[in-house]
Motif scaffolding. Structure first.
Motif, short mmCIF file in Angstrom:
data_model
loop_
_atom_site.label_atom_id
_atom_site.label_comp_id
_atom_site.label_asym_id
_atom_site.label_seq_id
_atom_site.Cartn_x
_atom_site.Cartn_y
_atom_site.Cartn_z
N LYS A 1 0.73 -1.12 0.12
CA LYS A 1 0.32 -0.19 0.15
C LYS A 1 0.94 1.02 0.06
O LYS A 1 0.76 2.49 -0.49
N GLY A 2 2.03 1.11 0.77
CA GLY A 2 2.13 2.48 0.63
C GLY A 2 3.49 2.80 -0.82
O GLY A 2 3.24 4.30 -0.92
N VAL A 3 3.47 1.74 -0.74
CA VAL A 3 5.07 1.84 -2.25
C VAL A 3 3.87 2.21 -3.55
O VAL A 3 3.95 3.05 -4.01
N GLU B 1 3.41 6.29 -5.47
CA GLU B 1 3.44 5.92 -6.90
C GLU B 1 2.55 6.66 -7.15
O GLU B 1 2.90 7.53 -8.42
N VAL B 2 0.64 6.85 -6.80
CA VAL B 2 0.08 7.35 -7.60
C VAL B 2 0.12 8.78 -6.98
O VAL B 2 -0.31 9.71 -8.01
N ALA B 3 0.55 9.82 -5.66
CA ALA B 3 0.76 11.56 -5.67
C ALA B 3 2.17 11.02 -6.57
O ALA B 3 2.23 12.48 -6.80
N SER C 1 -7.35 2.12 0.12
CA SER C 1 -7.43 1.12 1.03
C SER C 1 -8.28 -0.14 -0.23
O SER C 1 -8.68 -0.03 -1.14
N PHE C 2 -7.51 -1.20 0.03
CA PHE C 2 -8.66 -2.29 -0.76
C PHE C 2 -9.20 -3.11 -0.35
O PHE C 2 -9.96 -3.53 0.78
#
Length: 151
Positions: free
Chosen positions: A71-73, A77-79, A91-92
């Protein structure tokens, strides 16, 4: 109702996360994942990503753990690719819609088979009272009129 801007950002997040899962996340617990939908809050702070996994319960559990650990990676990357001021928290959630749709299709198929069985039984059945079960008015004959006169 979501604004077009929020919908565009959500679609972009879905593409970014899908590419990351395909190319950069090398977790062996990660199964064959399909991202079905991304829902983003109006302020862009929270992104809920719905996914499905091909396979059984073991693959689903392993994929949930792998997504949680990556989730952090994925968020960084999204940011980086979105370029917005704030990066949404990811959140998945496992999407149960395909499983529910499959179960509903099975119920509908069973109901259709039962309807066909009832229709086939109805086609082979005969009326209880013969060919024409309805009462018809009695036809008056000459013998009947003579009996009435005697009374």
């Amino acid at each position: 109702m979501t604004s077009p801007r929020v919908r565009k950002i959500a679609d972009r997040i879905q593409v970014i996360v899908a590419e990351m899962l395909e190319r950069r996340i090398k977790d062996p617990r990660l199964g064959f994942v399909t991202l079905t939908d991304v829902r983003l809050t109006g302020d862009g702070q929270q992104a809920t990503i719905f996914y499905t996994v091909l396979g059984g319960e073991d693959e689903m559990a392993g994929t949930a753990v792998a997504l949680e650990s990556a989730k952090g990676v994925l968020r960084s990357e999204v940011a980086k690719q979105l370029g917005t001021r704030t990066a949404p928290t990811l959140s998945f959630i496992h999407d149960a819609l395909p499983d529910e749709a499959r179960a509903l299709d099975e119920v509908l198929a069973r109901a259709k088979a039962q309807d066909e069985a009832v229709a086939a039984a109805r086609a082979n059945a005969a009326y209880a009272g013969g060919d024409d079960p309805y009462k018809k008015p009695r036809e008056v004959t000459e013998d009947d009129t003579e009996d009435d006169e005697e009374l």
